[in-house]
Design a protein around this motif. Sequence first.
Motif, PDB file in Angstrom:
ATOM      1  N   ALA A  98       3.107  -1.312 -11.554  1.00  0.00           N
ATOM      2  CA  ALA A  98       4.286  -2.136 -11.826  1.00  0.00           C
ATOM      3  C   ALA A  98       5.459  -1.691 -10.962  1.00  0.00           C
ATOM      4  N   TRP A  99       5.577  -0.385 -10.749  1.00  0.00           N
ATOM      5  CA  TRP A  99       6.644   0.124  -9.883  1.00  0.00           C
ATOM      6  C   TRP A  99       6.452  -0.370  -8.457  1.00  0.00           C
ATOM      7  N   ALA A 100       5.222  -0.323  -7.973  1.00  0.00           N
ATOM      8  CA  ALA A 100       4.934  -0.796  -6.618  1.00  0.00           C
ATOM      9  C   ALA A 100       5.247  -2.289  -6.489  1.00  0.00           C
ATOM     10  N   GLY A 101       4.850  -3.052  -7.492  1.00  0.00           N
ATOM     11  CA  GLY A 101       5.141  -4.486  -7.481  1.00  0.00           C
ATOM     12  C   GLY A 101       6.630  -4.769  -7.535  1.00  0.00           C
ATOM     13  N   GLY A 102       7.337  -4.005  -8.372  1.00  0.00           N
ATOM     14  CA  GLY A 102       8.786  -4.171  -8.453  1.00  0.00           C
ATOM     15  C   GLY A 102       9.455  -3.869  -7.128  1.00  0.00           C
ATOM     16  N   LEU A 103       8.958  -2.875  -6.438  1.00  0.00           N
ATOM     17  CA  LEU A 103       9.507  -2.525  -5.129  1.00  0.00           C
ATOM     18  C   LEU A 103       9.300  -3.674  -4.140  1.00  0.00           C
ATOM     19  N   LEU A 104       8.102  -4.257  -4.138  1.00  0.00           N
ATOM     20  CA  LEU A 104       7.815  -5.377  -3.242  1.00  0.00           C
ATOM     21  C   LEU A 104       8.697  -6.597  -3.533  1.00  0.00           C
ATOM     22  N   ALA A 105       9.137  -6.731  -4.775  1.00  0.00           N
ATOM     23  CA  ALA A 105       9.942  -7.882  -5.168  1.00  0.00           C
ATOM     24  C   ALA A 105      11.435  -7.688  -4.914  1.00  0.00           C
ATOM     25  N   LEU A 106      11.859  -6.464  -4.593  1.00  0.00           N
ATOM     26  CA  LEU A 106      13.284  -6.220  -4.342  1.00  0.00           C
ATOM     27  C   LEU A 106      13.748  -6.980  -3.103  1.00  0.00           C
ATOM     28  N   ALA A 107      14.930  -7.571  -3.184  1.00  0.00           N
ATOM     29  CA  ALA A 107      15.461  -8.377  -2.079  1.00  0.00           C
ATOM     30  C   ALA A 107      15.428  -7.655  -0.735  1.00  0.00           C
ATOM     31  N   PRO A 108      15.835  -6.376  -0.650  1.00  0.00           N
ATOM     32  CA  PRO A 108      15.814  -5.738   0.662  1.00  0.00           C
ATOM     33  C   PRO A 108      14.405  -5.491   1.203  1.00  0.00           C
ATOM     34  N   VAL A 109      13.408  -5.429   0.325  1.00  0.00           N
ATOM     35  CA  VAL A 109      12.034  -5.111   0.739  1.00  0.00           C
ATOM     36  C   VAL A 109      11.216  -6.377   0.996  1.00  0.00           C
ATOM     37  N   ARG A 110      11.585  -7.479   0.349  1.00  0.00           N
ATOM     38  CA  ARG A 110      10.796  -8.722   0.444  1.00  0.00           C
ATOM     39  C   ARG A 110      10.496  -9.157   1.874  1.00  0.00           C
ATOM     40  N   PRO A 111      11.487  -9.174   2.780  1.00  0.00           N
ATOM     41  CA  PRO A 111      11.162  -9.637   4.139  1.00  0.00           C
ATOM     42  C   PRO A 111      10.097  -8.765   4.824  1.00  0.00           C
ATOM     43  N   LEU A 112      10.186  -7.463   4.651  1.00  0.00           N
ATOM     44  CA  LEU A 112       9.185  -6.571   5.230  1.00  0.00           C
ATOM     45  C   LEU A 112       7.823  -6.787   4.564  1.00  0.00           C
ATOM     46  N   ALA A 113       7.814  -6.924   3.240  1.00  0.00           N
ATOM     47  CA  ALA A 113       6.561  -7.177   2.517  1.00  0.00           C
ATOM     48  C   ALA A 113       5.924  -8.475   3.006  1.00  0.00           C
ATOM     49  N   ASP A 114       6.744  -9.494   3.264  1.00  0.00           N
ATOM     50  CA  ASP A 114       6.217 -10.773   3.758  1.00  0.00           C
ATOM     51  C   ASP A 114       5.610 -10.626   5.151  1.00  0.00           C
ATOM     52  N   VAL A 115       6.278  -9.867   6.014  1.00  0.00           N
ATOM     53  CA  VAL A 115       5.748  -9.643   7.367  1.00  0.00           C
ATOM     54  C   VAL A 115       4.412  -8.905   7.297  1.00  0.00           C
ATOM     55  N   VAL A 116       4.350  -7.871   6.478  1.00  0.00           N
ATOM     56  CA  VAL A 116       3.103  -7.101   6.342  1.00  0.00           C
ATOM     57  C   VAL A 116       2.002  -7.988   5.764  1.00  0.00           C
ATOM     58  N   TYR A 117       2.339  -8.779   4.738  1.00  0.00           N
ATOM     59  CA  TYR A 117       1.344  -9.669   4.136  1.00  0.00           C
ATOM     60  C   TYR A 117       0.801 -10.649   5.179  1.00  0.00           C
ATOM     61  N   ARG A 118       1.696 -11.281   5.935  1.00  0.00           N
ATOM     62  CA  ARG A 118       1.259 -12.249   6.947  1.00  0.00           C
ATOM     63  C   ARG A 118       0.383 -11.579   8.011  1.00  0.00           C
TER      64      ARG A 118
END
Length: 140
Positions: A98-118
């Motif tokens: 849940a902590w890892a998921g919460g981190l991925l959902a944070l506004a500052p992290v979302r763009p990086l998470a999206d790039v990595v996911y893509r």
Amino acid sequence: MTSAFAPGPVLVFDGDCAFCSSCVRWAERYPRQSLSSAGWEAVAFQFADLEALAEFTGGQVSEERASREVLWITPDRKVYGGAQAVARLLMRSGGPWAWAGGLLALAPVRPLADVVYRWVARHRDQMPGGTKACALPRRS
């Protein structure tokens, strides 16, 4: 979603992709704190009623979208795709996930998470468990 679907969220993934299927199987059986016990269901988009899901979500679900990114559909009709779908699954699981998921959902992290996911999605045929059948169709 509603009684017509599942009582909890639904994860829609590409069942033809060995990498995607392996990730979902891992999440369903993760030992000790099973993610599947967190009240969600996984379904391959190839076997999902995409028309009903599109109607349920106000057109947010399509075969094209489901073939390109994992989708997390909530009972209140919200649809999260890609990295944010993964984040919602992890947050639902509890514990350290849940902590890892919460981190991925944070506004500052979302763009990086999206790039990595893509990047992972574009290269999923080269990921552990991936096969040539996992490759996404190239957009023209």
